[in-house]
Write an enzyme that holds these catalytic residues in place. Structure first.
Site, mmCIF file in Angstrom:
data_model
loop_
_atom_site.group_PDB
_atom_site.id
_atom_site.type_symbol
_atom_site.label_atom_id
_atom_site.label_comp_id
_atom_site.label_asym_id
_atom_site.label_seq_id
_atom_site.Cartn_x
_atom_site.Cartn_y
_atom_site.Cartn_z
ATOM 1 N N HIS A 6 0.887 -1.462 -0.253
ATOM 2 C CA HIS A 6 -0.130 0.092 -0.163
ATOM 3 C C HIS A 6 0.790 1.163 -0.106
ATOM 4 O O HIS A 6 2.077 1.251 0.095
ATOM 5 C CB HIS A 6 -0.956 0.051 1.287
ATOM 6 C CG HIS A 6 -0.204 0.081 2.547
ATOM 7 N ND1 HIS A 6 0.280 -0.776 3.157
ATOM 8 C CD2 HIS A 6 0.095 1.260 3.311
ATOM 9 C CE1 HIS A 6 0.546 -0.453 4.369
ATOM 10 N NE2 HIS A 6 0.790 0.777 4.481
ATOM 11 N N GLU A 55 -3.407 3.751 1.961
ATOM 12 C CA GLU A 55 -3.919 4.024 3.165
ATOM 13 C C GLU A 55 -3.888 5.474 3.459
ATOM 14 O O GLU A 55 -3.144 6.294 3.608
ATOM 15 C CB GLU A 55 -2.905 3.443 3.972
ATOM 16 C CG GLU A 55 -2.943 3.670 5.518
ATOM 17 C CD GLU A 55 -1.623 3.330 6.223
ATOM 18 O OE1 GLU A 55 -1.353 3.961 7.207
ATOM 19 O OE2 GLU A 55 -0.917 2.362 5.966
ATOM 20 N N HIS A 74 4.294 12.232 -6.325
ATOM 21 C CA HIS A 74 2.806 11.990 -6.571
ATOM 22 C C HIS A 74 2.450 10.437 -6.898
ATOM 23 O O HIS A 74 3.401 9.877 -6.994
ATOM 24 C CB HIS A 74 2.349 12.705 -7.916
ATOM 25 C CG HIS A 74 3.173 12.368 -9.331
ATOM 26 N ND1 HIS A 74 4.285 12.654 -9.617
ATOM 27 C CD2 HIS A 74 2.471 11.350 -10.001
ATOM 28 C CE1 HIS A 74 4.773 11.940 -10.693
ATOM 29 N NE2 HIS A 74 3.816 11.209 -10.970
ATOM 30 N N GLU A 116 -1.635 12.034 -10.347
ATOM 31 C CA GLU A 116 -1.446 12.062 -11.735
ATOM 32 C C GLU A 116 -2.513 11.039 -12.599
ATOM 33 O O GLU A 116 -2.670 9.921 -11.955
ATOM 34 C CB GLU A 116 0.047 11.825 -12.282
ATOM 35 C CG GLU A 116 0.023 11.642 -13.760
ATOM 36 C CD GLU A 116 1.505 11.529 -14.134
ATOM 37 O OE1 GLU A 116 1.991 11.578 -15.553
ATOM 38 O OE2 GLU A 116 2.272 10.932 -13.453
#
Length: 122
Positions: A6, A55, A74, A116
């Protein structure tokens, strides 16, 4: 073997962030971990297609916005609904950068994180 589990963003207003991610990207909670004493809450968002999760960490005592440094990072999403999402994100007012030459754009979440948006290319 090593694989992704994650990625984490710390958020100031969990309810606002959950609403943003569901509306903007269709991400929904797949599991949660609240602290027994209520001091934090972790909510893992999934896309319903992959095992990767985002998360969101909320800390009860946090009152100041997070310092994102220079923001030179990003998280990227690929979509087969690029034009539809672009219209939605324009309506939401969350597009913060467009690179028409590359055919991508970025949206900003309520805490200032950049995401993005990439079109699915065959």
């Amino acid at each position: 073997m090593t694989s992704f589990a994650h990625f984490n963003f710390n958020v100031l207003d969990l309810k606002r962030s959950l609403a943003f991610y569901e509306r903007a990207l269709g991400l929904r909670p797949v599991r949660e971990k609240p602290a027994p004493d209520g001091s934090f809450r972790l909510v893992y968002l999934g896309d319903g297609q992959t095992g990767f999760t985002l998360e969101l960490t909320w800390l009860r005592d946090r009152t100041e916005p997070y310092d994102l440094g220079e923001g030179e990072y990003h998280l990227a999403f690929v979509t087969d609904r690029y034009d539809e999402l672009h219209a939605l994100h324009a309506e939401m007012g969350c597009i913060c950068l467009e690179n028409e030459a590359m055919g991508v754009y970025f949206i900003e979440d309520p805490d200032g994180y950049w995401l993005e948006i990439l079109p699915l290319r065959g």
